[in-house]
Design a protein around this motif. Structure first.
Motif, PDB file in Angstrom:
ATOM      1  N   LEU A 131       0.801  -1.217   0.000  1.00 27.09           N
ATOM      2  CA  LEU A 131       0.000   0.000   0.000  1.00 27.09           C
ATOM      3  C   LEU A 131       0.837   1.271   0.000  1.00 27.09           C
ATOM      4  CD1 LEU A 131      -2.880  -0.931   2.466  1.00 27.09           C
ATOM      5  CD2 LEU A 131      -3.016  -0.700  -0.013  1.00 27.09           C
ATOM      6  N   ARG A 132       2.129   1.135   0.192  1.00 28.25           N
ATOM      7  CA  ARG A 132       2.986   2.325   0.118  1.00 28.25           C
ATOM      8  C   ARG A 132       2.897   2.990  -1.254  1.00 28.25           C
ATOM      9  NH1 ARG A 132       7.103   2.885   4.020  1.00 28.25           N
ATOM     10  NH2 ARG A 132       6.876   1.358   5.697  1.00 28.25           N
ATOM     11  N   SER A 133       2.543   2.226  -2.260  1.00 29.09           N
ATOM     12  CA  SER A 133       2.427   2.804  -3.605  1.00 29.09           C
ATOM     13  C   SER A 133       1.317   3.840  -3.690  1.00 29.09           C
ATOM     14  CB  SER A 133       2.175   1.701  -4.631  1.00 29.09           C
ATOM     15  OG  SER A 133       0.918   1.082  -4.403  1.00 29.09           O
ATOM     16  N   LEU A 134       0.378   3.825  -2.726  1.00 28.56           N
ATOM     17  CA  LEU A 134      -0.740   4.777  -2.734  1.00 28.56           C
ATOM     18  C   LEU A 134      -0.449   6.051  -1.954  1.00 28.56           C
ATOM     19  CD1 LEU A 134      -3.719   2.314  -2.053  1.00 28.56           C
ATOM     20  CD2 LEU A 134      -2.831   3.081  -4.270  1.00 28.56           C
ATOM     21  N   VAL A 135       0.681   6.095  -1.259  1.00 26.99           N
ATOM     22  CA  VAL A 135       0.990   7.215  -0.376  1.00 26.99           C
ATOM     23  C   VAL A 135       1.254   8.487  -1.181  1.00 26.99           C
ATOM     24  CG1 VAL A 135       2.666   8.101   1.289  1.00 26.99           C
ATOM     25  CG2 VAL A 135       1.837   5.739   1.473  1.00 26.99           C
ATOM     26  N   SER A 136       0.597   9.552  -0.796  1.00 32.03           N
ATOM     27  CA  SER A 136       0.761  10.832  -1.493  1.00 32.03           C
ATOM     28  C   SER A 136       2.025  11.562  -1.064  1.00 32.03           C
ATOM     29  CB  SER A 136      -0.459  11.723  -1.240  1.00 32.03           C
ATOM     30  OG  SER A 136      -1.631  11.110  -1.737  1.00 32.03           O
ATOM     31  N   LEU A 137       2.412  11.402   0.210  1.00 30.63           N
ATOM     32  CA  LEU A 137       3.602  12.078   0.727  1.00 30.63           C
ATOM     33  C   LEU A 137       4.238  11.201   1.792  1.00 30.63           C
ATOM     34  CD1 LEU A 137       5.445  14.616   1.065  1.00 30.63           C
ATOM     35  CD2 LEU A 137       3.822  15.399   2.807  1.00 30.63           C
ATOM     36  N   PHE A 138       5.557  11.001   1.657  1.00 27.22           N
ATOM     37  CA  PHE A 138       6.347  10.312   2.673  1.00 27.22           C
ATOM     38  C   PHE A 138       7.118  11.342   3.501  1.00 27.22           C
ATOM     39  CE2 PHE A 138       5.920   7.167  -0.708  1.00 27.22           C
ATOM     40  CZ  PHE A 138       5.676   5.983  -0.025  1.00 27.22           C
ATOM     41  N   LEU A 139       6.993  11.257   4.812  1.00 24.83           N
ATOM     42  CA  LEU A 139       7.803  12.063   5.716  1.00 24.83           C
ATOM     43  C   LEU A 139       8.867  11.145   6.300  1.00 24.83           C
ATOM     44  CD1 LEU A 139       5.010  14.117   7.543  1.00 24.83           C
ATOM     45  CD2 LEU A 139       6.367  14.771   5.536  1.00 24.83           C
ATOM     46  N   ALA A 140      10.099  11.308   5.850  1.00 23.49           N
ATOM     47  CA  ALA A 140      11.170  10.385   6.213  1.00 23.49           C
ATOM     48  C   ALA A 140      11.970  10.920   7.393  1.00 23.49           C
ATOM     49  CB  ALA A 140      12.111  10.176   5.026  1.00 23.49           C
ATOM     50  N   PRO A 141      12.430  10.038   8.285  1.00 25.21           N
ATOM     51  CA  PRO A 141      13.220  10.493   9.428  1.00 25.21           C
ATOM     52  C   PRO A 141      14.635  10.902   9.080  1.00 25.21           C
ATOM     53  CG  PRO A 141      13.034   8.116   9.462  1.00 25.21           C
ATOM     54  CD  PRO A 141      12.147   8.595   8.352  1.00 25.21           C
ATOM     55  N   ASN A 142      15.179  10.342   7.991  1.00 25.78           N
ATOM     56  CA  ASN A 142      16.584  10.610   7.681  1.00 25.78           C
ATOM     57  C   ASN A 142      16.889  10.244   6.228  1.00 25.78           C
ATOM     58  OD1 ASN A 142      16.866   7.701   7.762  1.00 25.78           O
ATOM     59  ND2 ASN A 142      17.036   7.866   9.986  1.00 25.78           N
ATOM     60  N   ASP A 143      18.103  10.583   5.788  1.00 22.91           N
ATOM     61  CA  ASP A 143      18.525  10.268   4.423  1.00 22.91           C
ATOM     62  C   ASP A 143      18.523   8.767   4.174  1.00 22.91           C
ATOM     63  OD1 ASP A 143      19.111  12.909   3.444  1.00 22.91           O
ATOM     64  OD2 ASP A 143      20.902  12.912   4.697  1.00 22.91           O
ATOM     65  N   TYR A 144      18.851   8.015   5.208  1.00 23.79           N
ATOM     66  CA  TYR A 144      18.987   6.575   5.067  1.00 23.79           C
ATOM     67  C   TYR A 144      17.685   5.939   4.598  1.00 23.79           C
ATOM     68  CZ  TYR A 144      20.736   1.913   6.185  1.00 23.79           C
ATOM     69  OH  TYR A 144      21.159   0.611   6.104  1.00 23.79           O
ATOM     70  N   ILE A 145      16.590   6.257   5.278  1.00 23.99           N
ATOM     71  CA  ILE A 145      15.311   5.652   4.914  1.00 23.99           C
ATOM     72  C   ILE A 145      14.725   6.322   3.679  1.00 23.99           C
ATOM     73  CG2 ILE A 145      13.682   7.023   6.272  1.00 23.99           C
ATOM     74  CD1 ILE A 145      13.840   3.177   5.971  1.00 23.99           C
ATOM     75  N   ALA A 146      15.015   7.595   3.470  1.00 26.56           N
ATOM     76  CA  ALA A 146      14.532   8.274   2.266  1.00 26.56           C
ATOM     77  C   ALA A 146      15.099   7.617   1.023  1.00 26.56           C
ATOM     78  CB  ALA A 146      14.912   9.751   2.316  1.00 26.56           C
ATOM     79  N   ALA A 147      16.369   7.202   1.076  1.00 24.46           N
ATOM     80  CA  ALA A 147      16.998   6.549  -0.069  1.00 24.46           C
ATOM     81  C   ALA A 147      16.326   5.220  -0.385  1.00 24.46           C
ATOM     82  CB  ALA A 147      18.484   6.344   0.207  1.00 24.46           C
TER      83      ALA A 147
END
Length: 356
Positions: A131-147
């Motif tokens: 279901l992550r494919s449906l997410v309109s906006l991701f708020l990431a804690p850090n560069d590591y998880i954003a990548a």
């Protein structure tokens, strides 16, 4: 493929959390939002008091009926076109299956991820699909998880916001040595048993539990655990005569050393400026790479491989050598951007994305 739900602009923003630690991650951001753009903070009715203690105004709380005393048994949130912010995949599932609200996911924790047996990242963790494919906006804690999210969904809307709940500890990483009390308070804590996902997502409880009575003779030993296992651990801790501290903020305040196997709390404790001990278990596979705890950031403090060596590792942590303080500071710099201002960064990211 990233196929987000259409964002309905200029509508109040709702939040939804079914567990205490999810409220912890989201409460300060909710409070920082302007009154005029806050919708409802949906929580199980059994957690209303907890949310208020974390600063969530009663006027903004929408309590959900629970089928039993377990918060996760709450009914679905009401239909709305408002965007809804969650910080857990399970909460997002409940919101996503009920209506067509735009979904915003604030990743909770430091960004631990675990791969399935086929090597793919489990959907419940950053970099997974589902279901992550449906997410309109991701708020990431850090560069590591954003990548990780970027590698799975190259076109996804994403903002790195840090970890808002840790802002109040900003400034504790001043490089000074933590003084050793006459009888140090040592908190030992274990992850929930997620071994169905991967052995490393499990815990080291069965490997280390026999040594706890010996440690309690030397230190003021207190027990903590992931919210998904704390009730089981509480029963065992109390049989051993240990005080149980369920509130991790209190752990951060009172513990001189934090001992943990696999949890974001291992890294969160670093922002206090105090040391940790890392517990490994024989079933943590050294040849499998999940990232972060396994094995990119696996040395947040002295690493214990055997229960018989745990006291030595605690003593080493209490020495608080300069090399360990420098390593902790580097981990904090890497994993907790915007420490002290993350709440403001997250609130601004929501305002800019949801409002023209």
């Amino acid at each position: 493929m990233w196929t987000p739900r259409k964002m309905n602009k200029n509508l109040p923003i709702d939040f939804f959390a079914r567990r205490t630690h999810f409220i912890d991650h989201m409460a300060s951001t909710w409070v920082a939002l302007p009154d005029e753009i806050r919708g409802k903070f949906y929580i199980p009715n059994v957690l209303e008091g907890y949310a208020m203690r974390r600063g969530v105004p009663l006027s903004t709380i929408q309590s959900l009926t629970c089928r039993n005393e377990r918060p996760t048994s709450c009914v679905e949130i009401p239909f709305s076109r408002n965007p809804v912010v969650t910080c857990a995949y399970g909460d997002m599932q409940l919101a996503a299956h009920y209506d067509e609200r735009p979904l915003i996911l604030m990743e909770h924790g430091v960004g631990l991820t675990f791969n399935n047996k086929d090597g793919a990242t489990n959907p419940g963790y950053g970099g997974g699909e589902g279901l992550r494919s449906l997410v309109s906006l991701f708020l990431a804690p850090n560069d590591y998880i954003a990548a990780k999210t970027l590698a799975t969904f190259p076109g996804a809307s994403q903002v790195i916001v840090g970890t808002p709940k840790l802002d109040r500890w900003a400034g504790n990483m001043n490089g000074s040595k933590h003084p050793r009390p006459e009888k140090p308070t040592v908190c030992i804590s274990f992850h929930w048993d997620g071994s169905g996902v991967a052995p490393e997502a499990g815990n080291a409880w069965e490997y280390y539990r026999r040594i706890l009575p010996e440690l309690a003779k030397v230190y003021n030993l207190v027990g903590h655990g992931h919210p998904k296992i704390i009730e089981k651990l509480t029963f065992a801790y109390k049989k051993l005569g240990l005080e149980v501290i369920k509130d991790f903020e209190k752990v951060m305040d009172v513990a001189d050393v934090y001992v943990n196997d696999c949890s974001s709390t291992m890294y969160e404790f670093l922002v206090t400026g105090k040391p940790v001990v890392v517990l490994n278990a024989p079933w943590f596979r050294r040849y499998v790479h999940h990232g972060l705890r396994f094995w990119d950031y696996s040395e947040a403090g002295p690493v214990c491989e055997n229960p018989n060596n745990l006291e030595d590792c605690i003593e080493e942590a209490l020495e608080d050598r300069i090399a360990e303080r420098r390593k902790r500071a580097q981990y904090v710099r890497d994993l907790y951007p915007y420490l002290g201002t993350a709440t403001t960064v997250a609130a601004n990211a929501l305002k800019e994305f949801c409002y023209d």
